[in-house]
Design a protein around this motif. Structure first.
Motif, short mmCIF file in Angstrom:
data_model
loop_
_atom_site.label_atom_id
_atom_site.label_comp_id
_atom_site.label_asym_id
_atom_site.label_seq_id
_atom_site.Cartn_x
_atom_site.Cartn_y
_atom_site.Cartn_z
N HIS A 68 0.80 -1.23 0.00
CA HIS A 68 0.00 0.00 0.00
C HIS A 68 0.83 1.28 0.00
O HIS A 68 0.44 2.26 -0.63
CB HIS A 68 -0.96 0.01 1.19
N ALA A 69 1.96 1.28 0.70
CA ALA A 69 2.68 2.54 0.88
C ALA A 69 4.19 2.44 0.66
O ALA A 69 4.89 3.42 0.89
CB ALA A 69 2.40 3.09 2.27
N GLY A 70 4.69 1.29 0.22
CA GLY A 70 6.13 1.16 0.01
C GLY A 70 6.63 2.10 -1.08
O GLY A 70 5.93 2.35 -2.06
N GLU A 71 7.85 2.61 -0.90
CA GLU A 71 8.43 3.52 -1.90
C GLU A 71 8.82 2.79 -3.18
O GLU A 71 8.85 3.39 -4.24
CB GLU A 71 9.66 4.22 -1.31
N THR A 72 9.14 1.50 -3.05
CA THR A 72 9.49 0.71 -4.23
C THR A 72 8.48 -0.41 -4.42
O THR A 72 7.89 -0.91 -3.45
CB THR A 72 10.90 0.09 -4.12
N VAL A 73 8.29 -0.78 -5.67
CA VAL A 73 7.45 -1.91 -6.02
C VAL A 73 8.20 -2.72 -7.07
O VAL A 73 9.15 -2.23 -7.68
CB VAL A 73 6.07 -1.47 -6.56
N ALA A 74 7.77 -3.94 -7.25
CA ALA A 74 8.42 -4.80 -8.24
C ALA A 74 7.42 -5.16 -9.32
O ALA A 74 6.32 -5.62 -9.02
CB ALA A 74 8.97 -6.05 -7.56
N PHE A 75 7.81 -4.93 -10.57
CA PHE A 75 6.97 -5.26 -11.71
C PHE A 75 7.47 -6.56 -12.34
O PHE A 75 8.67 -6.76 -12.50
CB PHE A 75 7.03 -4.16 -12.78
N VAL A 76 6.52 -7.40 -12.75
CA VAL A 76 6.87 -8.61 -13.48
C VAL A 76 7.22 -8.22 -14.91
O VAL A 76 6.43 -7.55 -15.58
CB VAL A 76 5.71 -9.62 -13.47
N TYR A 82 12.65 -3.93 -9.87
CA TYR A 82 12.25 -2.95 -8.85
C TYR A 82 12.22 -1.55 -9.45
O TYR A 82 13.11 -1.17 -10.20
CB TYR A 82 13.19 -3.02 -7.65
N VAL A 83 11.16 -0.82 -9.09
CA VAL A 83 10.96 0.55 -9.58
C VAL A 83 10.50 1.43 -8.42
O VAL A 83 9.94 0.94 -7.43
CB VAL A 83 9.95 0.62 -10.74
N GLN A 84 10.73 2.73 -8.58
CA GLN A 84 10.17 3.71 -7.65
C GLN A 84 8.67 3.80 -7.91
O GLN A 84 8.26 3.96 -9.06
CB GLN A 84 10.82 5.09 -7.86
N ARG A 85 7.88 3.67 -6.86
CA ARG A 85 6.43 3.74 -7.02
C ARG A 85 6.01 5.07 -7.65
O ARG A 85 5.15 5.11 -8.53
CB ARG A 85 5.73 3.57 -5.68
N SER A 86 6.61 6.16 -7.23
CA SER A 86 6.19 7.49 -7.67
C SER A 86 6.50 7.77 -9.14
O SER A 86 5.74 8.43 -9.82
CB SER A 86 6.83 8.57 -6.80
N SER A 87 7.62 7.25 -9.63
CA SER A 87 8.03 7.58 -11.00
C SER A 87 7.97 6.41 -11.98
O SER A 87 7.96 6.61 -13.18
CB SER A 87 9.47 8.12 -10.98
N GLY A 88 7.99 5.19 -11.45
CA GLY A 88 8.04 4.02 -12.32
C GLY A 88 9.43 3.76 -12.88
O GLY A 88 9.62 2.89 -13.72
N SER A 89 10.43 4.52 -12.37
CA SER A 89 11.80 4.37 -12.84
C SER A 89 12.50 3.23 -12.11
O SER A 89 12.31 3.04 -10.90
CB SER A 89 12.60 5.65 -12.59
N SER A 90 13.32 2.50 -12.84
CA SER A 90 14.10 1.41 -12.26
C SER A 90 14.94 1.92 -11.09
O SER A 90 15.46 3.03 -11.12
CB SER A 90 15.00 0.80 -13.33
N THR A 91 15.04 1.07 -10.07
CA THR A 91 15.80 1.44 -8.87
C THR A 91 16.48 0.19 -8.32
O THR A 91 15.99 -0.93 -8.55
CB THR A 91 14.88 2.08 -7.82
N PRO A 92 17.57 0.35 -7.61
CA PRO A 92 18.21 -0.83 -7.01
C PRO A 92 17.26 -1.53 -6.02
O PRO A 92 16.42 -0.89 -5.38
CB PRO A 92 19.42 -0.24 -6.27
N ILE A 93 17.44 -2.83 -5.90
CA ILE A 93 16.68 -3.59 -4.90
C ILE A 93 17.04 -3.03 -3.53
O ILE A 93 18.23 -2.90 -3.21
CB ILE A 93 17.02 -5.09 -4.98
N PRO A 94 16.06 -2.67 -2.71
CA PRO A 94 16.37 -2.14 -1.38
C PRO A 94 17.22 -3.13 -0.57
O PRO A 94 17.07 -4.36 -0.70
CB PRO A 94 14.99 -1.95 -0.74
N ASP A 95 18.09 -2.59 0.27
CA ASP A 95 19.01 -3.42 1.05
C ASP A 95 18.31 -4.49 1.88
O ASP A 95 18.75 -5.64 1.91
CB ASP A 95 19.89 -2.56 1.96
N ALA A 96 17.23 -4.12 2.56
CA ALA A 96 16.51 -5.09 3.39
C ALA A 96 15.93 -6.22 2.54
O ALA A 96 15.96 -7.39 2.92
CB ALA A 96 15.40 -4.40 4.19
N THR A 97 15.41 -5.86 1.37
CA THR A 97 14.85 -6.87 0.45
C THR A 97 15.96 -7.77 -0.07
O THR A 97 15.82 -9.00 -0.11
CB THR A 97 14.12 -6.19 -0.71
N ARG A 98 17.07 -7.17 -0.44
CA ARG A 98 18.22 -7.94 -0.94
C ARG A 98 18.68 -8.97 0.11
O ARG A 98 18.97 -10.11 -0.21
CB ARG A 98 19.37 -7.02 -1.32
#
Length: 148
Positions: A54-62, A117-133
């Motif tokens: 619901h509120a994460g800064e990053t999301v992952a697209f298939v 992984y992408v930034q939710r706000s922009s849809g731009s590719s972003t590194p996998i967050p450290d905690a997720t990694r």
């Protein structure tokens, strides 16, 4: 990977089949397997506390998925979805999933699922967050089918 075994997967999610999963031919429809994959991956990430849908800064697209089918499933089978990470990149991850029917030792289907992984706000590719990694690192089990 028809010969994949449950022990090849560090995480397994158990799901009951539903009456509505069956198609007119009396077996689980192929599109339902992709729902199983999505459920296995995302429920793992949510329970590990690294996915806020619901509120994460990053999301992952298939961006890529596939499945090979070896044996049919049908209601009321119980499905066990084995999950592993075959490749952990900078902004993407390739999951491999084994679908096991009831107590069968060999997989009924074998699939893959690639998240970017992408930034939710922009849809731009972003590194996998450290905690997720860190969480995903615990699932890394390269397989012979992993592309270079």
């Amino acid at each position: 990977m028809r010969d994949a075994r449950r022990a090849d997967f560090p995480h397994v999610l158990t799901l009951p089949t539903r009456w509505s999963d069956n198609d007119i031919y009396g077996h689980v429809n192929n599109v339902t397997y992709y729902s199983y994959f999505d459920t296995a991956v995302n429920s793992f990430l949510i329970t590990q506390g690294v996915l806020d849908i619901h509120a994460g800064e990053t999301v992952a697209f298939v961006v890529d998925s596939g499945c090979a089918y070896y044996q049919p499933l049908a209601f009321p089978d119980v499905v066990h979805i084995g999950l592993r990470v075959a490749r952990l990149g900078g902004s993407s991850v390739r999951y491999e999933l084994g679908v096991f029917r009831n107590d069968d030792a060999t997989c009924a289907a074998y699939g893959h699922f690639v998240h970017v992984y992408v930034q939710r706000s922009s849809g731009s590719s972003t590194p996998i967050p450290d905690a997720t990694r860190a969480v995903l690192q615990g699932l890394v089990r390269p397989s012979p089918t992993t592309p270079n």
